[in-house]
Design an enzyme around this catalytic site. Structure first.
Site, mmCIF file in Angstrom:
data_model
loop_
_atom_site.group_PDB
_atom_site.id
_atom_site.type_symbol
_atom_site.label_atom_id
_atom_site.label_comp_id
_atom_site.label_asym_id
_atom_site.label_seq_id
_atom_site.Cartn_x
_atom_site.Cartn_y
_atom_site.Cartn_z
ATOM 1 N N SER A 86 0.843 -1.196 0.000
ATOM 2 C CA SER A 86 0.000 0.000 0.000
ATOM 3 C C SER A 86 0.881 1.249 0.000
ATOM 4 O O SER A 86 1.983 1.229 0.559
ATOM 5 C CB SER A 86 -0.860 -0.043 1.271
ATOM 6 N N PRO A 87 0.413 2.346 -0.617
ATOM 7 C CA PRO A 87 1.246 3.550 -0.607
ATOM 8 C C PRO A 87 1.467 4.061 0.817
ATOM 9 O O PRO A 87 0.533 4.108 1.612
ATOM 10 C CB PRO A 87 0.410 4.545 -1.421
ATOM 11 N N CYS B 273 3.469 7.260 2.745
ATOM 12 C CA CYS B 273 4.312 8.446 2.814
ATOM 13 C C CYS B 273 5.413 8.227 3.835
ATOM 14 O O CYS B 273 5.157 7.742 4.935
ATOM 15 C CB CYS B 273 3.494 9.653 3.275
ATOM 16 N N ALA C 152 1.973 8.662 -1.699
ATOM 17 C CA ALA C 152 1.239 9.808 -2.249
ATOM 18 C C ALA C 152 2.243 10.826 -2.776
ATOM 19 O O ALA C 152 3.021 11.404 -2.024
ATOM 20 C CB ALA C 152 0.374 10.434 -1.164
ATOM 21 N N GLN D 152 1.099 6.354 -6.549
ATOM 22 C CA GLN D 152 -0.126 7.068 -6.176
ATOM 23 C C GLN D 152 0.131 8.553 -6.367
ATOM 24 O O GLN D 152 1.135 9.068 -5.869
ATOM 25 C CB GLN D 152 -0.474 6.792 -4.713
ATOM 26 N N TYR E 297 -7.812 13.992 1.705
ATOM 27 C CA TYR E 297 -6.995 14.856 0.856
ATOM 28 C C TYR E 297 -7.883 15.535 -0.202
ATOM 29 O O TYR E 297 -9.101 15.355 -0.191
ATOM 30 C CB TYR E 297 -5.811 14.068 0.289
ATOM 31 N N ARG F 72 -8.059 5.395 -5.414
ATOM 32 C CA ARG F 72 -8.274 5.096 -3.997
ATOM 33 C C ARG F 72 -9.312 6.058 -3.466
ATOM 34 O O ARG F 72 -9.221 7.268 -3.668
ATOM 35 C CB ARG F 72 -6.976 5.219 -3.186
ATOM 36 N N LEU G 102 -5.728 -3.277 8.186
ATOM 37 C CA LEU G 102 -5.608 -4.351 9.172
ATOM 38 C C LEU G 102 -5.794 -5.739 8.554
ATOM 39 O O LEU G 102 -6.533 -6.565 9.069
ATOM 40 C CB LEU G 102 -6.538 -4.117 10.352
ATOM 41 N N ARG H 292 1.149 -1.521 7.254
ATOM 42 C CA ARG H 292 1.964 -1.731 8.452
ATOM 43 C C ARG H 292 2.535 -3.144 8.552
ATOM 44 O O ARG H 292 3.657 -3.321 9.031
ATOM 45 C CB ARG H 292 1.141 -1.361 9.696
HETATM 46 C C1 LIG Z 1 3.594 5.215 7.387
HETATM 47 C C2 LIG Z 1 2.313 5.249 6.631
HETATM 48 C C3 LIG Z 1 2.166 6.124 5.568
HETATM 49 C C4 LIG Z 1 0.993 6.127 4.789
HETATM 50 N N1 LIG Z 1 0.919 6.919 3.673
HETATM 51 C C5 LIG Z 1 -0.119 6.771 2.817
HETATM 52 C C6 LIG Z 1 -0.108 7.353 1.533
HETATM 53 O O1 LIG Z 1 0.875 7.940 1.094
HETATM 54 N N2 LIG Z 1 -1.223 7.218 0.764
HETATM 55 C C7 LIG Z 1 -2.308 6.505 1.183
HETATM 56 O O2 LIG Z 1 -3.296 6.417 0.459
HETATM 57 N N3 LIG Z 1 -2.319 5.885 2.381
HETATM 58 C C8 LIG Z 1 -1.240 5.977 3.183
HETATM 59 N N4 LIG Z 1 -1.213 5.278 4.358
HETATM 60 C C9 LIG Z 1 -2.327 4.349 4.652
HETATM 61 C C10 LIG Z 1 -1.980 2.950 4.158
HETATM 62 O O3 LIG Z 1 -1.753 2.905 2.766
HETATM 63 C C11 LIG Z 1 -3.082 1.946 4.533
HETATM 64 O O4 LIG Z 1 -4.233 2.289 3.826
HETATM 65 C C12 LIG Z 1 -3.375 1.939 6.036
HETATM 66 O O5 LIG Z 1 -2.177 1.980 6.791
HETATM 67 C C13 LIG Z 1 -4.174 0.708 6.451
HETATM 68 O O6 LIG Z 1 -3.475 -0.466 6.110
HETATM 69 P P1 LIG Z 1 -2.655 -1.332 7.207
HETATM 70 O O7 LIG Z 1 -3.611 -1.705 8.296
HETATM 71 O O8 LIG Z 1 -2.156 -2.524 6.405
HETATM 72 O O9 LIG Z 1 -1.545 -0.494 7.724
HETATM 73 C C14 LIG Z 1 -0.063 5.274 5.145
HETATM 74 C C15 LIG Z 1 0.068 4.425 6.256
HETATM 75 C C16 LIG Z 1 1.249 4.382 6.973
HETATM 76 C C17 LIG Z 1 1.380 3.403 8.107
#
Ligand SMILES: Cc1cc2nc3c(=O)[nH]c(=O)nc-3n(C[C@H](O)[C@H](O)[C@H](O)COP(=O)(O)O)c2cc1C
Length: 377
Positions: free
Chosen positions: A22-23, A25, A58, A100, A177, A225, A297, A320
């Site tokens: 997943s993207p 930042c 992003a 993204q 955003y 997204r 999650l 994560r």
């Molecule tokens: C460090 C970090 C940076 C993130 N940056 C972005 C991002 O750039 N673009 C985006 O759409 N979501 C971003 N997210 C959200 C994740 O892409 C994801 O949707 C969210 O963490 C839920 O997934 P997970 O439970 O597997 O962590 C970020 C999440 C984390 C932990």
């Protein structure tokens, strides 16, 4: 029944499996928008770990579309070579390099999340209306002309992404955003053509998607997204997402990546738990008849497998879990008895070959059986 390790083809691109990074930042280390060694090391590790797609964070379509000054951007041609270097490394590792692209709107001009404050020096933030989000500064409401320029900026950014070699582009319409700020009634109080009813509020997303589709090759997949719900009474709903998905599908979007929330962290009530956003993916996939990605999650191999096998999504995106363990896909393959599915780079054969041969898991500290004979490459 579809397996997590079955390939997926969208237009002219085939993903080796249904697991995507997943993207995320980094809020750090980009050099005036250009990705640097940090991004290469961070993303390449996860590509080697076996994900079928790795999506770059992003990426600002303009300098003031970034969240923090350390974010990646692609708003000028001079940034293309740095992206191309990253793309080549990811493709060499066998993953599909994806990006993204987005604009932070009223959530921009910040310090990295771990400092939690405004950037200094920062920049004027803009949005649909002049409503601040929580403790953030109030944005300036964009003029009609400024809004009308956004789809062209998305398209120009997408064109650069194509030049850099990315093979999937995702338009960021989630997490509060800019595009989300327009389609959510929580943040959009305009009464011109960019606001008001569903049609007006979604116009910027629809026009941005249309412009990006026209700017990229026919055989390149396009993803969007969205936050499938605001989790706020009176806000954007899953039913709205289904309607939006139908419209963008007709414009050539191939995959809707179903996240949620972020328009007002103080007001939203999110039922956080394993796979809590998967119902959004189910609704959009079934309601609009479009491929979806589920995210949020998803941490266990069996859980990811069930989401794909039960047709709740075409792909799972992990954030994560793959930060904790870049080798998550390889471990999942071993855990699900699909050791054949992830080969790893041939450079690693002396270690990874054992997974294939003995079916062992990758936990460190386990006594390893003797090394197999060199592969003879
Ligand atoms: C460090 C970090 C940076 C993130 N940056 C972005 C991002 O750039 N673009 C985006 O759409 N979501 C971003 N997210 C959200 C994740 O892409 C994801 O949707 C969210 O963490 C839920 O997934 P997970 O439970 O597997 O962590 C970020 C999440 C984390 C932990």
């Amino acid at each position: 029944m579809t397996d997590l390790f079955d390939p997926l083809t969208l237009r002219g691109v085939t993903f080796a499996n249904r697991i995507g990074v997943s993207p995320m930042c980094m809020y750090c280390c980009a050099d005036d928008g250009k990705p640097t060694d940090w991004h290469l090391a961070h993303l390449l590790q996860r590509a080697i770990g076996g994900a079928g797609m790795v999506m770059v964070e992003a990426t600002g379509i303009t300098a003031d579309g970034r969240i923090t000054p350390g974010d990646v951007g692609l708003w000028e041609d001079g940034q293309i070579p740095a992206h191309a270097r990253l793309v080549q490394a990811l493709a060499h590792a066998g993953t599909v390099p994806a990006i993204q692209i987005g604009h932070a709107g009223r959530k921009g001009s910040r310090l990295p999340a771990w400092f939690d404050g405004p950037a200094d020096p920062g920049w004027q933030i803009v949005s649909a209306s002049d409503l601040p989000m929580g403790k953030f500064d109030a944005p300036r409401a964009m003029s009609e002309e400024e809004v009308a320029a956004i789809p062209g900026l998305f398209a120009a950014c997408a064109r650069r992404a194509v030049q850099a070699g990315y093979r999937l582009i995702e338009v960021h319409g989630a997490h509060g955003y800019l595009l989300h700020q327009f389609f959510s009634p929580i943040s959009n109080r305009r009464n011109d053509r960019w606001g008001g009813d569903f049609e007006g509020r979604t116009r910027l997303t629809v026009e941005s998607v249309r412009a990006v589709r026209a700017a990229i090759p026919e055989d390149m997949p396009l993803a969007l997204r969205i936050s499938h719900t605001d989790w706020i009474e009176g806000g954007w709903t899953t039913a709205d997402s289904v309607e939006l998905a139908k419209r963008v599908k007709a414009l050539g979007v191939d995959l809707v990546d179903c996240s949620s929330g972020g328009i007002d962290p103080d007001a939203q009530k999110i039922p956080i738990g394993p796979g809590y956003q998967v119902p959004g993916s189910v609704a959009v996939r079934g309601g609009a008849g479009i491929a979806t990605a589920a995210v949020g999650l998803i941490t266990e191999p069996e859980q990811a497998q069930a989401i794909v096998a039960e047709g709740k999504a075409d792909m799972v995106l992990l954030a994560r879990a793959v930060l904790r363990d870049p080798y998550w896909p390889a471990r999942a393959a071993a855990a699900l008895g699909r050791v054949d599915a992830i080969k790893g780079p041939p450079q690693y054969d002396r270690a990874w070959g054992q997974i294939g041969k003995f079916g062992i898991r990758l936990e460190t500290g386990l006594p390893l059986p003797p090394l197999p004979a060199p592969p003879g490459r």
